[in-house]
Design a protein around this motif. Structure first.
Motif, short mmCIF file in Angstrom:
data_model
loop_
_atom_site.label_atom_id
_atom_site.label_comp_id
_atom_site.label_asym_id
_atom_site.label_seq_id
_atom_site.Cartn_x
_atom_site.Cartn_y
_atom_site.Cartn_z
N LEU A 1 -7.76 15.60 9.09
CA LEU A 1 -10.11 15.84 9.13
C LEU A 1 -10.11 16.58 7.61
O LEU A 1 -10.81 16.36 7.32
CB LEU A 1 -10.07 17.02 10.32
CG LEU A 1 -11.84 17.13 10.87
CD1 LEU A 1 -12.33 15.04 10.67
CD2 LEU A 1 -11.72 17.13 12.03
N SER B 1 -16.39 6.51 -0.49
CA SER B 1 -17.64 6.72 0.06
C SER B 1 -19.15 6.83 -0.80
O SER B 1 -20.37 6.45 -0.58
CB SER B 1 -17.87 8.06 0.42
OG SER B 1 -18.04 9.29 0.03
N TYR C 1 -10.81 12.26 12.80
CA TYR C 1 -10.56 11.91 12.12
C TYR C 1 -10.76 10.97 11.40
O TYR C 1 -10.17 9.58 10.63
CB TYR C 1 -9.19 12.70 11.55
CG TYR C 1 -8.06 12.43 12.13
CD1 TYR C 1 -7.50 10.97 12.24
CD2 TYR C 1 -7.18 13.54 12.49
CE1 TYR C 1 -6.44 11.15 12.40
CE2 TYR C 1 -6.40 12.73 13.55
CZ TYR C 1 -5.41 11.62 13.73
OH TYR C 1 -4.55 11.63 13.91
N ARG D 1 -14.42 9.41 11.08
CA ARG D 1 -14.42 9.49 9.31
C ARG D 1 -13.93 9.30 8.68
O ARG D 1 -14.29 8.55 7.41
CB ARG D 1 -13.99 11.74 8.99
CG ARG D 1 -14.04 11.86 8.10
CD ARG D 1 -13.05 13.36 7.27
NE ARG D 1 -13.41 13.71 6.35
CZ ARG D 1 -12.14 12.83 5.36
NH1 ARG D 1 -11.28 12.79 6.10
NH2 ARG D 1 -12.43 14.26 4.23
N THR E 1 -18.57 13.74 14.82
CA THR E 1 -18.47 13.79 13.13
C THR E 1 -19.66 12.13 13.20
O THR E 1 -19.47 12.65 11.27
CB THR E 1 -16.93 12.55 13.05
OG1 THR E 1 -15.91 13.45 13.95
CG2 THR E 1 -16.38 12.07 11.92
N TYR E 2 -19.82 11.62 13.43
CA TYR E 2 -20.61 11.14 13.29
C TYR E 2 -22.20 11.40 13.04
O TYR E 2 -23.37 11.38 11.76
CB TYR E 2 -21.02 9.79 14.25
CG TYR E 2 -22.44 8.46 13.95
CD1 TYR E 2 -21.77 7.19 13.19
CD2 TYR E 2 -24.13 8.64 13.89
CE1 TYR E 2 -23.28 6.81 12.76
CE2 TYR E 2 -24.87 8.31 13.99
CZ TYR E 2 -24.40 6.63 13.18
OH TYR E 2 -25.75 6.03 12.74
N TRP F 1 -21.57 13.00 9.81
CA TRP F 1 -21.82 12.13 8.40
C TRP F 1 -22.48 11.31 8.38
O TRP F 1 -23.69 11.55 7.20
CB TRP F 1 -20.44 11.10 8.79
CG TRP F 1 -20.89 9.76 7.97
CD1 TRP F 1 -20.51 9.73 6.60
CD2 TRP F 1 -22.16 8.47 8.13
NE1 TRP F 1 -20.42 8.32 5.82
CE2 TRP F 1 -21.52 7.66 6.69
CE3 TRP F 1 -22.64 8.13 8.65
CZ2 TRP F 1 -22.35 6.83 6.16
CZ3 TRP F 1 -22.95 6.91 8.58
CH2 TRP F 1 -23.16 6.14 6.89
N ASP G 1 -18.95 17.28 2.65
CA ASP G 1 -17.84 16.63 3.92
C ASP G 1 -17.95 16.48 5.29
O ASP G 1 -17.78 17.71 6.03
CB ASP G 1 -17.00 16.19 3.42
CG ASP G 1 -15.78 15.26 3.49
OD1 ASP G 1 -15.87 13.67 4.13
OD2 ASP G 1 -14.84 15.63 4.25
N PRO G 2 -18.03 15.45 6.56
CA PRO G 2 -17.79 15.88 8.03
C PRO G 2 -17.61 16.43 8.10
O PRO G 2 -16.78 17.58 9.34
CB PRO G 2 -17.72 14.03 8.46
CG PRO G 2 -18.87 13.56 7.17
CD PRO G 2 -18.58 13.82 5.59
N GLY G 3 -15.56 16.90 7.76
CA GLY G 3 -14.37 17.50 7.88
C GLY G 3 -14.36 18.66 7.29
O GLY G 3 -14.53 19.60 7.78
#
Length: 663
Positions: A295, A361, A436, A439, A513-514, A517, A566-568
């Protein structure tokens, strides 16, 4: 032609193709691609024929003694049961797809002939491991894969990363192979034979004298080969090799060999409850740790590498609860969708010109540049995240269902503690895997910013195999009904409790995660080249940003760095910095092993130069000094010589008089 003869040809054909490729590759380049593709394709056809003839029924056994040893015999033997036949088919499918794909991916590489030959040799070695009925012959294939991985990971030897990665892969796997070899000798000593059937017979009769010690020695080799904790650190670095090599290693060879070995000799490990618990702990730490690390990665191939480590943890977990059917089921399903993930990632890298998810991205419309990779990779990521009805759902639920049966005491194939460890960590990993995977999909294909570069359509040889592998990634899980007939007869039907819970957790990972993001897309950063070090977040753990600034090509007139949100990064919080570097395990190994070895080497160097060499130099200096003294006496003056003679005579006369007087 008998089934035994066909089975012998399965590993032999890729070996002959490798030998022919090395011999004629440079002198006759027109034969390189046929020699790369046709032998593994023919081997696949024969492997399918052997599987059909075996049919999941009685195992096929054949053996002949290689040479008299005077003690424990070494035999060239075959042992092909249901799951060996299916694993051989998987190896053939993936190897053939990799070779076809490589004809396009490496079409301009001057070292393609040696690369193709090594891939064929790699395939032959794995097939030898799969079909072998003798532990020593299996060890031959085991070690050949090790040396092939060294050369293939270091294919781009001009780069220091590839050289370091190939050396690291070789040394870490050899570290596990030393106790592994001792364990094999211990097994053969107790059984009086290296034949696997004899070893299993000895275990069944209680003839194994030290089952815990033997099992732990073997697990060391398995941990190295299959990248299980704590010997997993070589696998992410091995991404320095060509992407098709990564697909081969992660899907059907090398890392699959250790899982296959434990599945083949599972009764040896079941003879020790302590070994099963140790295997469960290894599996649990491997699953959860790799999920967190994946992740936090920016390199798309390193995300997939940690993903492989996590899925190997699931397979090891199934073995830790005594269900080799579930383990091999997941091995087969994972082989298909992981090969697809790597090969599709190769297309994406080829099109975008970078491995960095941060750079991707910032690319708008990348999915339109590579529609084949986009759709097939979506299928593979859904399978990885275990979303029904994709194959990963059925195989992963087989693992969790087996763990639930052991944890709740419905079966006694393994200790209850092992069941709880695998079940809990498996559920946690289900969330992380979905996170992950989501992502990666969002950052790679749904970027916003400058239009993605257009490098034209990818070669058909690269895109066609993606659709071939997409079929089992989507549909293979539906074969859970007849598959038990090929294994131990245990039911692989998903369990309602773990299916609902596991799928629910996976969906939670996707949704969170969405949402993260969506929250971070408005906070994207554009940092000019050279400004990474001055960025306010550069000291907050932007390891990936520094790597992009120093290694990755510029995209337009700017270098793009990972989002601080960042999402992670948002999901992991303070843990992100540590997860990005694999929780500093390499640093720990450097302190515990590398530095002591270097210090020992420096001590030996000091003793050699300052002590041993001092004695050697002294032994040479003494005669030299004596020679110099004598040389000075040789003046060539006769008067000097006569004077010295008279002086000596006088001294002798005086000495004689003194002696006589004293007498």
């Amino acid at each position: 032609m008998t089934t035994t003869t066909l089975a012998v040809l399965v590993p032999l054909l890729p070996f002959l193709g490798a030998a022919a490729g090395l011999l004629v590759g440079r002198t006759s380049p027109g034969f390189v691609r046929p020699l790369a593709v046709l032998p593994p394709l023919a081997s696949l056809v024969l492997a399918v024929t052997v599987a059909v003839r075996q049919g999941g029924g009685q195992a096929i056994d054949a053996h002949t003694e290689l040479t008299p040893t005077g003690s424990v015999p070494i035999e060239l033997s075959l042992h092909i049961d249901g799951f060996a036949a299916l694993v051989a088919v998987l190896v053939g499918v993936v190897a053939t797809c990799v070779q076809i794909y490589s004809t396009g991916y490496l079409r301009d590489d001057p070292r393609y002939p040696s690369y193709a030959a090594l891939v064929s040799l790699f395939t032959s070695a794995m097939l030898l491991v799969v079909y072998s009925g003798d532990l020593m012959v299996l060890l031959v294939g085991w070690e050949i894969m090790g040396i092939c991985s060294y050369f293939l990971v270091g294919h781009y030897w001009e780069t220091p990363e590839a050289r370091a990665a190939s050396l690291k892969a070789f040394l870490v796997t050899k570290l596990g192979d030393v106790p592994f070899l001792i364990g094999l000798f211990a097994l053969a000593t107790d059984a009086g034979s290296f034949r696997i059937t004899s070893v299993l017979g000895t275990v069944a009769s209680g003839g194994l004298h030290h089952p815990t010690l033997v099992a732990l020695l073997l697990l060391a080799g398995v941990a190295g080969k299959s990248a299980l904790f704590p010997l997993h650190t070589w696998l992410p670095d091995a991404m320095a090799g060509p992407t098709p090599v990564s697909a081969l290693i992660h899907a059907a060879t090398m890392v699959a060999a250790g899982i296959y070995f434990v599945a083949r000799l599972l009764p040896v490990f079941q003879a020790s409850s302590a070994a099963m618990v140790v295997l469960a702990v290894m599996a649990g730490v491997t699953m959860a740790g790799s999920g967190l690390a994946a992740l936090a990665q920016d390199d798309i191939k390193r995300v997939l590498a940690y993903s492989t480590i996590g899925q190997l943890g699931y397979m090891a977990g199934a073995l830790a609860v005594g269900d080799r059917g579930a383990a091999v089921f997941h091995l087969l399903a994972h082989g298909a969708f992981k090969a697809l993930l790597f090969l599709a990632a190769g297309v994406v890298i080829h099109a975008s010109g970078t491995n960095s998810l941060a750079v991707m991205s910032r690319m708008k419309g990348l999915r339109n540049r590579v529609p084949d990779a986009y759709w097939t990779m979506t299928v593979a990521l859904l399978a990885l995240a275990a979303i029904p009805p994709f194959s990963g759902f059925f195989s992963k639920e087989a693992v969790l269902g087996a763990a639930e049966h052991v944890a709740t005491g419905h079966t006694e194939h393994a200790p209850g503690a092992a069941g709880w460890i695998v079940l809990i960590t498996g559920m946690v990993t289900a969330v992380l895997t979905a996170a992950y995977a989501t992502r990666l999909w969002l950052l790679a294909f749904h970027g916003r910013g400058t239009e993605a570069p257009d490098h034209g359509r990818q070669p058909v040889t690269m895109t066609a195999v993606l659709w071939v592998l997409a079929v089992p990634s989507l549909a293979f899980g539906l074969t859970y009904g007849p598959l038990p007939d090929w294994f131990d007869g245990r039911d692989l039907t998903p369990v309602l409790t773990t299916s609902v819970l596991g799928t629910g957790l996976a969906l939670v990972g996707v949704v969170i995660t969405y949402g993260a993001w969506r929250h971070t897309t408005a906070m994207a950063l554009r940092v000019p080249l050279g400004a990474v070090a001055a960025h306010p977040d550069a000291d907050a753990g932007l390891v990936e940003a520094e790597a992009i600034a120093s290694h990755e090509p510029a995209f337009g007139d700017v270098a793009y760095v990972p989002d601080p949100a960042d999402p992670g990064r948002l999901l992991l919080g303070p843990l992100h910095r540590h997860a990005a570097v694999g929780f500093h395990l390499d640093a720990v190994y450097h302190a515990l092993f590398v530095r002591p070895v270097q210090a020992g080497a420096q001590l030996v160097r000091f003793l050699d130069r300052e002590v041993v060499d001092t004695y050697v130099r002294g032994a040479g200096a003494l005669p030299r000094w004596l020679g110099a003294a004598v040389r000075r006496a040789q003046t060539g003056n006769v008067q000097t010589y006569v004077s010295a003679l008279l002086a000596g005579t006088v001294v002798l006369v005086v000495a004689a008089v003194l002696v006589a007087t004293g007498a």
